[in-house]
Design a protein around this motif. Structure first.
Motif, PDB file in Angstrom:
ATOM      1  N   SER A 274       0.799  -1.223   0.000  1.00  0.00           N
ATOM      2  CA  SER A 274       0.000   0.000   0.000  1.00  0.00           C
ATOM      3  C   SER A 274       0.832   1.273   0.000  1.00  0.00           C
ATOM      4  O   SER A 274       0.442   2.273  -0.610  1.00  0.00           O
ATOM      5  N   ASN A 275       1.980   1.233   0.666  1.00  0.00           N
ATOM      6  CA  ASN A 275       2.759   2.462   0.809  1.00  0.00           C
ATOM      7  C   ASN A 275       4.184   2.336   0.265  1.00  0.00           C
ATOM      8  O   ASN A 275       5.091   3.031   0.713  1.00  0.00           O
ATOM      9  N   GLU A 310       0.834  -3.045   9.207  1.00  0.00           N
ATOM     10  CA  GLU A 310       0.464  -2.438   7.940  1.00  0.00           C
ATOM     11  C   GLU A 310      -0.194  -1.078   8.148  1.00  0.00           C
ATOM     12  O   GLU A 310       0.145  -0.093   7.476  1.00  0.00           O
ATOM     13  N   THR A 314       0.951   2.960   7.189  1.00  0.00           N
ATOM     14  CA  THR A 314       0.049   3.883   6.485  1.00  0.00           C
ATOM     15  C   THR A 314      -0.147   5.155   7.299  1.00  0.00           C
ATOM     16  O   THR A 314      -0.133   6.266   6.750  1.00  0.00           O
TER      17      THR A 314
END
Length: 329
Positions: A274-275, A310, A314
């Motif tokens: 995601s990042n 996670e 973020t």
């Protein structure tokens, strides 16, 4: 607070107690150039981080690495990695302050008592030890205060928003028992190339190119831990990217279908998360010994920790994206 959150935070606090004690060999910087020590190395919103603060943290972490018999990265690499950690910490403490999050004196005292008890000494003896190694009583208490505040912020902004249902646990056990994955543990090391919270297409392309270049270096024989210390922006960078033994339930979801198919010693292609991008090395694999009675609890805790890790990354990316960070090194 549900059982999983409470267990996780207790684990974090316990780790911090150990982490503090193996790092208390902070040496005072001997440089006489006061202007150099007070030079601003980064600006985080309205807060300046100085060379003196950075030097102290570098000495702090270098001693911890040596105590763990780990190689200390090259000076410029270590400086960059430590500064990034300081920036993340400053951003979190600023948000906590504006949100009214505090650590009471009783909480700090309790943490000190825990540290002293685990090292078979009194708090006064603990103060004496740390004062001989470069700390003042106030600075040592402030370091513990900061960590408690950051833990409270992470509980509120990250941990409290995670929900692992019994159905989630059932599904995981059923799916992974069928494939045999739940009976294995994987020793992993990672190199993480981060992206801003809302990256442009150019930033994504650049980060992917960097990750692919690192993979090519690894395939040409470069040392993984050296490249992790040099390039990775993950928390494990100063430990050569080593994140230890994990079961599938603990891994980022993006890893869970890739790692089980890898061979020991193999390095993955860049994995989009995601990042940013992760490059993963499977160091080794082994059978996992878990009793049936403890399976559900362990899986729930591992799934919670995976989600927390996670979501925390973020959260930190969002703080950087919303704030002003200027590195002046």
């Amino acid at each position: 607070m549900n059982k999983t959150i409470r267990y996780f935070l207790t684990t974090v606090i316990g780790f911090f107690v150990f982490f503090v004690m193996i790092q208390v060999s902070l040496a005072k910087d001997k440089t006489s150039a006061i202007t150099s020590l007070n030079r601003i190395v980064a600006v985080v919103n309205n807060e300046a981080l100085t060379q003196n603060q950075l030097n102290q943290k570098i000495s702090f972490i270098s001693q911890q690495l040596k105590s763990s018999n780990q190689e200390v990265p090259a000076a410029e690499v270590l400086e960059s990695q430590v500064l990034q950690q300081m920036i993340d910490e400053a951003l979190q403490l600023q948000i906590a302050k504006t949100s009214g999050i505090r650590a009471s004196q009783s909480e700090v005292n309790q943490a000190l008592n825990n540290i002293a008890r685990q090292n078979w000494q009194s708090v006064d003896a603990l103060y004496k030890v740390v004062s001989q190694q470069g700390w003042t009583v106030n600075s040592f208490r402030q370091e513990i205060t900061n960590q408690i505040i950051i833990q409270k912020l992470q509980e509120r902004e990250v941990a409290s928003r995670i929900s692992i249902s019994q159905q989630d646990v059932d599904d995981f056990i059923r799916n992974n028992s069928a494939s045999g994955q739940s009976a294995l543990e994987y020793h992993l090391a990672t190199i993480f190339i981060s992206l801003p919270a809302t990256p442009s297409s150019e930033e994504v392309i650049k980060a992917n190119s960097t990750a692919e270049n690192i993979v090519q270096q690894l395939k040409s024989g470069a040392d993984f831990s050296t490249l992790a210390a040099k390039y990775s922006t993950g928390e494990s960078a100063l430990h050569g990217g080593d994140i230890g033994w994990q079961q599938v339930a603990q891994m980022p979801r993006a890893f869970s279908t890739i790692i089980p198919a890898m061979k020991a010693g193999e390095v993955s292609d860049p994995i989009r998360v995601s990042n940013g991008f992760d490059i993963v090395k499977l160091v080794a694999k082994r059978s996992a010994a878990m009793s049936n009675k403890s399976d559900r609890q362990q899986v729930e805790q591992m799934m919670f920790q995976r989600q927390f890790n996670e979501d925390l990354q973020t959260f930190l990316s969002q703080l950087r994206g919303e704030g002003y960070v200027k590195v002046l090194l």
